[in-house]
Design a protein around this motif. Sequence first.
Motif, mmCIF file in Angstrom:
data_model
loop_
_atom_site.group_PDB
_atom_site.id
_atom_site.type_symbol
_atom_site.label_atom_id
_atom_site.label_comp_id
_atom_site.label_asym_id
_atom_site.label_seq_id
_atom_site.Cartn_x
_atom_site.Cartn_y
_atom_site.Cartn_z
ATOM 1 N N LEU A 1 1.056 38.385 71.347
ATOM 2 C CA LEU A 1 -0.108 38.265 72.237
ATOM 3 C C LEU A 1 0.286 37.966 73.689
ATOM 4 O O LEU A 1 -0.454 38.308 74.613
ATOM 5 C CB LEU A 1 -1.061 37.180 71.720
ATOM 6 C CG LEU A 1 -1.770 37.502 70.401
ATOM 7 C CD1 LEU A 1 -2.563 36.296 69.921
ATOM 8 C CD2 LEU A 1 -2.706 38.700 70.559
ATOM 9 N N THR A 2 1.436 37.323 73.878
ATOM 10 C CA THR A 2 1.854 37.037 75.262
ATOM 11 C C THR A 2 2.703 38.170 75.846
ATOM 12 O O THR A 2 3.036 38.127 77.024
ATOM 13 C CB THR A 2 2.655 35.717 75.338
ATOM 14 O OG1 THR A 2 3.671 35.721 74.338
ATOM 15 C CG2 THR A 2 1.772 34.504 75.160
ATOM 16 N N THR B 1 -3.351 32.142 74.813
ATOM 17 C CA THR B 1 -2.891 32.505 73.476
ATOM 18 C C THR B 1 -2.971 31.318 72.523
ATOM 19 O O THR B 1 -3.477 31.441 71.404
ATOM 20 C CB THR B 1 -1.460 33.060 73.550
ATOM 21 O OG1 THR B 1 -1.461 34.164 74.456
ATOM 22 C CG2 THR B 1 -0.973 33.530 72.203
#
Length: 270
Positions: A168-169, A182
Amino acid sequence: MPELPDVEGFRRVLAQHAVDRPITRVEVLDPQVLRDTSPRQLTTALPGTDLAKPRRYGKWLMAPVHQPGHRHGKDDPTLVFHFGMTGSLIWNDAAGEPLHPHDRLVFAMEDGELRYRDMRKLQGVRLTGNDHDVEVLLSDLGPDAKDLSLAEFRDRLQGVRRQLKAALTDQSVLAGLGNLLTDEILWRAGLHPRHLTTDLSSSDVARLHEELHDVLRVSIRRGCVPPDDSWLTGWRDQPEAPCPRCGTPLRRMHLGGRATVWCPHCQPAP
Ligand SMILES: [Zn+2]
């Protein structure tokens, strides 16, 4: 660290104050924040031009440049901002307001100044030659996290076999999320940061997608991930902090070089 909501805030600063007003002067107080751009390019190309409506993509902010009375064309330059860890964009109404020690660039206009402020100078500002240069600059980024459909979100997650926090990052998977967003989203969705993207159930993905949008909606309105008491972000920097949902002491670890905070009760290990 500025993430999508903070950059949305900076986009609003530009849109409110700096659009369609001629730049009268540019001061480069610290050339170390310039990327692929010389101080001379900024100070000669920009005075006398206007900025058009700004656009954000992920953590990037673009201000297209145009000549007064003309629209921005594809061969016109664009001022591109990336805020790294500590950057921000500030509007000062009153000319003569004292400079902050971390003000690196000043874009003066008739009724005020736009200032690029950055302590650590990890990223910075560039002036691209044309729209193609902007496309090249953004070409490695995944889709912007705002307004991302559930189907596309599912595709992006299933396309990488990674731990959730890392996926997600990663800006090439999704553009715009950073550490705070996140951790907040994973905490709300009850998913452990080490959970593998490819092991998520269909309902996990749907819940994660819903939390992503809820967190983004509120954060964009506030111009930051709010450090409220009912948010993980409100507690993450306090030692021995309890989970705001269940009271269990929060845990922290470094995951892929990033400080990660989670609740061992609400987010059981996979
Ligand atoms: Zn909890």
